[in-house]
Enzyme design. Structure first.
Site, mmCIF file in Angstrom:
data_model
loop_
_atom_site.group_PDB
_atom_site.id
_atom_site.type_symbol
_atom_site.label_atom_id
_atom_site.label_comp_id
_atom_site.label_asym_id
_atom_site.label_seq_id
_atom_site.Cartn_x
_atom_site.Cartn_y
_atom_site.Cartn_z
ATOM 1 N N HIS A 1 6.550 -13.597 -55.785
ATOM 2 C CA HIS A 1 7.783 -13.539 -55.009
ATOM 3 C C HIS A 1 8.920 -13.197 -55.945
ATOM 4 O O HIS A 1 8.810 -13.346 -57.164
ATOM 5 C CB HIS A 1 8.072 -14.839 -54.248
ATOM 6 C CG HIS A 1 8.193 -16.067 -55.093
ATOM 7 N ND1 HIS A 1 9.374 -16.463 -55.673
ATOM 8 C CD2 HIS A 1 7.276 -16.991 -55.459
ATOM 9 C CE1 HIS A 1 9.184 -17.585 -56.355
ATOM 10 N NE2 HIS A 1 7.921 -17.919 -56.242
ATOM 11 N N ASP B 1 8.513 -25.391 -63.069
ATOM 12 C CA ASP B 1 8.428 -24.660 -61.807
ATOM 13 C C ASP B 1 7.225 -25.141 -61.020
ATOM 14 O O ASP B 1 6.698 -26.230 -61.288
ATOM 15 C CB ASP B 1 8.409 -23.147 -62.051
ATOM 16 C CG ASP B 1 7.161 -22.652 -62.770
ATOM 17 O OD1 ASP B 1 6.256 -23.470 -63.063
ATOM 18 O OD2 ASP B 1 7.077 -21.448 -63.053
ATOM 19 N N GLY C 1 7.623 -28.999 -59.554
ATOM 20 C CA GLY C 1 8.057 -28.016 -58.575
ATOM 21 C C GLY C 1 7.275 -28.094 -57.278
ATOM 22 O O GLY C 1 7.838 -28.003 -56.185
ATOM 23 N N ASP D 1 11.360 -16.681 -60.708
ATOM 24 C CA ASP D 1 10.445 -15.636 -61.157
ATOM 25 C C ASP D 1 11.141 -14.322 -61.471
ATOM 26 O O ASP D 1 10.654 -13.547 -62.309
ATOM 27 C CB ASP D 1 9.362 -15.405 -60.102
ATOM 28 C CG ASP D 1 8.241 -16.419 -60.209
ATOM 29 O OD1 ASP D 1 8.395 -17.396 -60.976
ATOM 30 O OD2 ASP D 1 7.215 -16.256 -59.526
ATOM 31 N N ARG E 1 22.490 -16.577 -57.138
ATOM 32 C CA ARG E 1 23.855 -17.009 -56.831
ATOM 33 C C ARG E 1 24.824 -15.835 -56.778
ATOM 34 O O ARG E 1 24.790 -14.945 -57.631
ATOM 35 C CB ARG E 1 24.336 -18.008 -57.891
ATOM 36 C CG ARG E 1 23.446 -19.219 -58.066
ATOM 37 C CD ARG E 1 23.557 -20.175 -56.905
ATOM 38 N NE ARG E 1 22.683 -21.320 -57.086
ATOM 39 C CZ ARG E 1 21.737 -21.684 -56.236
ATOM 40 N NH1 ARG E 1 21.536 -20.985 -55.130
ATOM 41 N NH2 ARG E 1 20.980 -22.751 -56.452
ATOM 42 N N ARG F 1 24.853 -27.554 -44.570
ATOM 43 C CA ARG F 1 24.764 -26.998 -45.920
ATOM 44 C C ARG F 1 26.138 -26.847 -46.568
ATOM 45 O O ARG F 1 27.068 -26.296 -45.960
ATOM 46 C CB ARG F 1 24.001 -25.677 -45.890
ATOM 47 C CG ARG F 1 22.527 -25.919 -45.618
ATOM 48 C CD ARG F 1 21.759 -24.676 -45.286
ATOM 49 N NE ARG F 1 21.811 -23.690 -46.342
ATOM 50 C CZ ARG F 1 21.200 -22.509 -46.253
ATOM 51 N NH1 ARG F 1 20.519 -22.204 -45.163
ATOM 52 N NH2 ARG F 1 21.277 -21.655 -47.240
ATOM 53 N N ARG G 1 29.235 -27.924 -56.224
ATOM 54 C CA ARG G 1 28.455 -27.051 -57.123
ATOM 55 C C ARG G 1 29.418 -26.002 -57.659
ATOM 56 O O ARG G 1 29.792 -25.067 -56.970
ATOM 57 C CB ARG G 1 27.286 -26.432 -56.345
ATOM 58 C CG ARG G 1 26.470 -25.447 -57.120
ATOM 59 C CD ARG G 1 25.134 -25.174 -56.438
ATOM 60 N NE ARG G 1 25.255 -24.856 -55.034
ATOM 61 C CZ ARG G 1 25.317 -23.615 -54.525
ATOM 62 N NH1 ARG G 1 25.310 -22.585 -55.348
ATOM 63 N NH2 ARG G 1 25.389 -23.428 -53.232
ATOM 64 N N ASN H 1 33.176 -19.983 -52.297
ATOM 65 C CA ASN H 1 32.388 -18.810 -52.685
ATOM 66 C C ASN H 1 30.950 -19.009 -52.231
ATOM 67 O O ASN H 1 30.246 -19.895 -52.722
ATOM 68 C CB ASN H 1 32.428 -18.604 -54.200
ATOM 69 C CG ASN H 1 31.547 -17.449 -54.652
ATOM 70 O OD1 ASN H 1 31.067 -16.664 -53.836
ATOM 71 N ND2 ASN H 1 31.326 -17.360 -55.946
#
Length: 611
Positions: free
Chosen positions: A11, A154, A185, A337, A425, A456, A525, A555
């Site tokens: 992925h 991960d 992970g 990844d 991001r 969220r 964040r 943002n």
């Protein structure tokens, strides 16, 4: 020397190009194909990297792939043999793909490279790194540290799920590993699956949901699911998991332990799901802190680099920073990844070819992660004219002034400027921006612009020189990978009635001077915006502060739920017209929703598969 790095076939396929150790370009394939987490061979990303570097395949000295397929196949076989005959159905489904494609990945890669440019496909050019070594290289080599410990975490690479490496100058070597099936992970992904979100994309939703709950199940997790030693090393109790042998993350024993079957995506979120999210988040943070403490004690290193998908857990990263276990902390912004492509290229240059490492001092070598494609003004205007957009062209002063005033009037703004970000991001290259002072902005952006779950949180961008005036943070956070609390003087104390509200009912309570970016636990964040890496975005924030007294903007990534971040001017206009964005700035072109031909508006809410 020029090295091309590639990650593909699992992925987040990507390509990256390094010239004499300098990172020239890097991009995910999804940004070009518009398919989220696209795993296919990254032909478009490779073409972009070659174009950005101004070279063809003949000039590329090495092509580095980010992992070793044969070793991964060995894991598949050994796992099946260890659990046989259980899991035969999933093994049977996996075998045809491996036998037809993945076992012959060298040939597959060479043919795909040759189809792009015959000079790229030579057998003498192609190298294979190891998955976790690529992660480690992606973090250490761009870091500002001459020497450092490197922690990668991960789901799983070939066999490794967690690794410790030591870097010194151009040298880098792995010293310790934890192997599959024991994986932090995959433990987090099991709870992602169990709470009804999609594995490999919904983990950040679990992190965002956690502050609405209490870690009531943390002791149950430590008692039954994972045995964690004082040094942070761990083993999972595989009786509760189904990912080794089945097509699900968790099994019946997991359901029984937590008293219900896994939530389906259509079912409503309940308080227990929030408590489960809070619990796995607390467990993850404790393990990361234990690992970090033991690494510092064992190695004596003063700096730590992080990579791998777990390194995107910015809440855990923020706690690690505040613990001050290390003097310096660097997190690869493309920690998943996709970043493996960059790590493979850097490892090939420094270790295979013996290239010297140049350290940039106090700043890292990622160039703000603005490593993707940009569009010049003439191309932008031609593209917007072709698709029927109505726009005005302004100089930079006009662009900053008009955009800042739109934001100050609480309009939602699409902002596509300069080079695209590498990694998950949006950092002010391809962002949706808004006024953080609005108490309704978070809910409105989630439901009317992003078409995503209302719980969220959104992240703040803040001028680097003003970060400590608004947040409990003193240093840099250029990649939005650290969480810190809103400064106490900026908070509003909640009443007892407000504190007693159920879960998501807390969402609409104003908790600070910047409620749109203040999560229910007063955290945020944070992205610090630096004048040297993104001068135009820095100017916009500065002008917004002059107008409002606030050096902070909401943002979020310029896309809707399930869509990759917009890349081209056409992508930006399509998203602008398909959502409730009010204002669009692409290069020096300014667009207002009321000026557009409304026949060009397309329903966007169901245009992409939900993540």
């Amino acid at each position: 020397m020029i090295v091309l790095g590639i990650s593909a076939f699992y992925h987040d396929s990507a390509a990256a190009l390094v010239r004499d150790g300098e990172i020239v370009a890097a991009a995910q394939e999804e940004r070009f194909t518009r398919k989220k987490h696209d795993a296919r061979f990254p032909e478009n990303a490779i073409r972009y990297c070659l174009r950005e570097a101004g070279v063809d395949g003949e000039k590329v000295d090495r092509v580095a792939y980010y992992e070793k397929p044969f070793v991964k196949f060995d894991r598949l076989l050994e796992t099946y043999l260890a659990f046989a005959p259980k899991g035969f159905s999933s093994f049977r489904k996996a075998m045809p793909l491996w036998m037809n494609e993945k076992l012959f990945q060298r040939d597959l890669l060479q043919k795909a490279l040759s189809a792009l440019d015959p000079a790229l496909g030579g057998a003498d050019k192609l190298l294979f790194s190891e998955h976790h070594f690529s992660h480690a290289a992606s973090a250490f080599y761009p870091s500002p540290f001459p020497r450092s410990a490197v922690l990668t975490m991960d789901g799983v690479g070939e066999w490794t799920t967690t690794s410790l490496s030591l870097g010194n100058g151009s040298d880098l070597s792995i010293t310790k590993e934890i192997h599959f099936p024991h994986s932090l992970g995959l433990l987090y992904s099991a709870f992602t699956y169990y709470t009804g979100f999609k594995v490999n994309s919904g983990e950040y939703k679990v992190m965002g949901l956690a502050p609405y709950g209490e870690p009531k199940y943390a002791s149950l997790i430590f008692e039954h699911l994972i045995d964690v030693k004082p040094d942070g090393s761990f083993r999972l109790n595989m009786d509760y998991f189904d990912y080794c042998t089945g097509l699900r993350m968790t099994g019946a024993e997991f359901d029984a332990l937590f008293g219900a079957p896994a939530r389906t995506p259509e079912q409503p979120l309940e308080q227990r799901h929030m408590d489960l999210a809070a619990s796995i988040q607390a467990v993850t943070e404790e393990i990361v802190l234990r690992l970090a403490r033991s690494i510092a004690q064992e190695t004596g290193e003063k700096n730590l680099c992080l990579a791998g998908g777990v390194a995107l857990n910015c809440v855990a990263n923020g706690k690690l920073l505040r613990e001050k276990i290390f003097d310096g902390l660097f997190i690869q912004p493309a920690a998943g990844d996709a970043g493996g492509a960059l790590g493979a290229a850097l490892a090939a240059y420094h270790l295979q070819e013996g290239g010297a490492r140049r350290i940039s001092g106090d700043r890292d070598a990622m160039k703000g992660s603005y490593l993707g494609p940009a569009y010049d003004q003439a191309d932008t205007e031609r593209e917007l004219e072709r698709i029927g957009a109505r726009f005005s062209v302004v100089d930079e002063d006009g662009l900053i002034e008009e955009t800042a005033r739109a934001l100050a009037s609480q309009q939602a703004v699409g902002w596509r400027q300069g080079r695209l970000e590498f990694g998950p991001r949006a950092l002010g290259g391809s962002s949706i921006l808004a006024d953080p002072r609005s108490p309704k902005m978070q809910k409105n952006l989630n439901l009317k612009v992003k078409f995503r779950e209302s719980f969220r949180p959104f992240a703040p961008s803040v001028l680097r020189e003003r970060v400590s005036d608004w947040f409990e943070m003193e240093g840099d956070s250029p990649y939005m990978l650290l969480v810190a609390d809103v400064k106490e003087s900026r908070r509003r104390e909640m009443t007892q009635d407000e504190q007693d509200l159920f879960g998501i009912d807390k969402l609409n309570i104003v908790r600070s001077d910047i409620p749109a970016v203040t999560h229910v636990d007063y955290s945020a964040r944070i992205q610090t915006v630096h004048e040297d890496t993104n001068p135009r975005y820095h100017r916009l924030l500065s002008r917004f502060e002059a107008l409002t007294g606030c050096p902070v903007l909401v943002n979020t990534s310029f896309n809707v739920r399930g869509e990759p971040i917009v890349t081209t001017p056409q992508d930006a206009f399509r998203c602008f017209m398909g959502s409730d964005l009010d204002f669009l700035a692409v290069g020096n072109c300014v667009l207002r929703k009321q000026d557009q031909d409304q026949s060009l508006a397309k329903s966007y809410e169901s245009a992409f598969e939900l993540d």
